[in-house]
Scaffold this active site. Structure first.
Site, PDB file in Angstrom:
ATOM      1  N   LYS A  31     -14.943   7.761  -4.366  1.00 55.79           N
ATOM      2  CA  LYS A  31     -14.556   7.789  -3.361  1.00 55.79           C
ATOM      3  C   LYS A  31     -12.286   6.778  -4.194  1.00 55.79           C
ATOM      4  CE  LYS A  31     -12.346   4.390  -0.143  1.00 55.79           C
ATOM      5  NZ  LYS A  31     -12.451   3.561   0.842  1.00 55.79           N
ATOM      6  N   GLY A  51      -8.340  -2.772   6.587  1.00 55.84           N
ATOM      7  CA  GLY A  51      -8.353  -4.066   6.973  1.00 55.84           C
ATOM      8  C   GLY A  51      -7.697  -4.271   7.746  1.00 55.84           C
ATOM      9  N   ALA A  55     -10.927   2.834   7.122  1.00 54.61           N
ATOM     10  CA  ALA A  55     -10.362   2.229   6.936  1.00 54.61           C
ATOM     11  C   ALA A  55      -9.480   2.253   8.431  1.00 54.61           C
ATOM     12  CB  ALA A  55      -9.248   2.495   6.471  1.00 54.61           C
ATOM     13  N   GLY A  56      -9.194   0.313   8.909  1.00 55.91           N
ATOM     14  CA  GLY A  56      -8.587   0.873  10.069  1.00 55.91           C
ATOM     15  C   GLY A  56      -9.819   0.477  11.382  1.00 55.91           C
ATOM     16  N   ASN A  84     -16.179  -0.794   6.184  1.00 58.66           N
ATOM     17  CA  ASN A  84     -16.574  -2.122   5.807  1.00 58.66           C
ATOM     18  C   ASN A  84     -16.213  -3.695   6.498  1.00 58.66           C
ATOM     19  OD1 ASN A  84     -16.471  -3.938   3.539  1.00 58.66           O
ATOM     20  ND2 ASN A  84     -15.618  -3.066   2.279  1.00 58.66           N
ATOM     21  N   THR A  85     -14.622  -3.849   6.859  1.00 59.00           N
ATOM     22  CA  THR A  85     -14.591  -5.036   6.863  1.00 59.00           C
ATOM     23  C   THR A  85     -14.509  -5.751   8.235  1.00 59.00           C
ATOM     24  OG1 THR A  85     -11.845  -4.690   6.022  1.00 59.00           O
ATOM     25  CG2 THR A  85     -11.809  -6.403   7.849  1.00 59.00           C
TER      26      THR A  85
END
Lengths: 259, 66
Positions: free
Chosen positions: A98, A159, A185-186, A207-208
């Site tokens: 990535k 995040g 993301a996000g 992820n987060t």
């Protein structure tokens, strides 16, 4: 749904939820979270070994059979991303990468220009390249031409848990691109992931939202269900939005109505 | 002699091999990649690759990331 298969880098990917391994309060949660998420593609980062203390090795926490997708986080230009990708490949866990090139510390916005340059070189070296990008159609085409295996536009800054703030632009990529579009993301809630899948994204990377949940294992499963539901709805075909009401029950045969 | 390992100055005997540095630091050689002066050293050469005064060594591993 039977023939609804996602193929990246010549591999059939059975889960459209990709997950990251950062920010977990305890690495011991990762194997169960990965398992419950059903994810097959799992991201990791590369860092210097801390030579002054004993460190856990992330590979001990990723279940067997997963595709490990190292990111190039920490890279601020193409040269650094290429260096990190080559190091990652030497760790012997495949050739996926990535590309993440960021020099903006406040919003962690990806640098599309440097990312295109890195993609061109790494794809030629045989990497399966998944670049993290701003959702720009022209840049996405440049990435495809450079050999990217997919494009990974951001939903919102890393995040932030804000959801699919880039919806209009991501939708254009989904409509126009002939390589997979993976929203990265996000995404903060399962409903955000479902939204991405409902509009036709090929996969999402989370992820987060999983890692910082009070119960990451349960949250991993919640995201998995949302991704499946969203994809199933997209494939099934969604009802159209309408301005005015349209009764769901018959408009004939009402009781107590005389001719 | 001094070498730089992950940004720290460490003292080793001249001609120390990469495998010895890793063992000294308690690092499993199968789980890391070693760069010497910016070039990746193949794992099969850890036994033979020697380090000299001022060499810059980076030892890199996978960590959690998104």
């Amino acid at each position: 749904m039977k023939n609804d298969v996602l193929v990246i880098g010549g591999k059939e990917i059975k889960s459209r939820l990709f997950i990251g391994t950062g920010k977990f309060s305890n690495n011991r949660l990762i194997p169960e979270a990965v398992k419950r998420s059903g994810a097959q593609v799992v991201t990791v980062a590369l860092r210097r070994v801390d030579i002054s203390s004993k460190q856990e090795n992330m590979l001990d926490f990723i279940p067997e059979g997963c595709i490990i997708m190292p990111n190039t986080s920490g890279a601020v230009n193409a040269g650094e991303a290429i260096r990190i990708a080559r190091i990652a490949r030497h760790l012997g866990c495949g050739n996926w990468v990535k590309i993440e090139i960021i020099s903006d510390a406040k919003y962690l916005m990806p640098d599309n220009y440097e990312t295109i340059k890195a993609t061109e070189i790494l794809a030629k070296e045989g990497f399966v390249v998944l670049p993290y990008v701003n959702p720009d159609l022209m840049d996405a085409r440049r990435l495809r031409d450079a050999g990217a295996a997919a494009v990974m536009p951001l939903g919102a800054p890393i995040g932030t848990n804000k959801g699919l703030k880039t919806k209009e632009l991501v939708q254009i990529l989904i409509e126009e691109m002939d390589i997979p579009v993976i929203v990265d993301a996000g995404l903060g809630k399962p409903s955000h992931a479902a939204e991405c899948m409902e509009i036709g994204a090929d996969a999402v990377l989370v992820n987060t939202a999983i890692a910082v949940s009070e119960n990451p294992v349960a949250m991993a499963e919640a995201f998995s269900l949302a991704v499946k539901a969203g994809r199933m709805a997209y494939v099934a075909g969604m009802a159209q939005e309408k301005i005015f009401a349209e009764a769901s029950s018959p408009l004939t045969g009402f009781l107590s109505k005389n001719e | 002699m001094k070498i730089h390992v992950n940004g720290k100055h460490l003292e080793f005997m001249p001609g120390v091999r990469i495998i010895e540095v890793l063992q000294n630091l308690g690092i499993n050689p199968d789980r890391v990649v070693v760069e010497k002066n910016g070039a990746i050293i193949e794992r099969q050469n850890y036994m033979t690759e020697e380090l000299n005064e001022g060499d810059n060594v980076e030892i890199i591993m996978f960590v959690g990331g998104g």
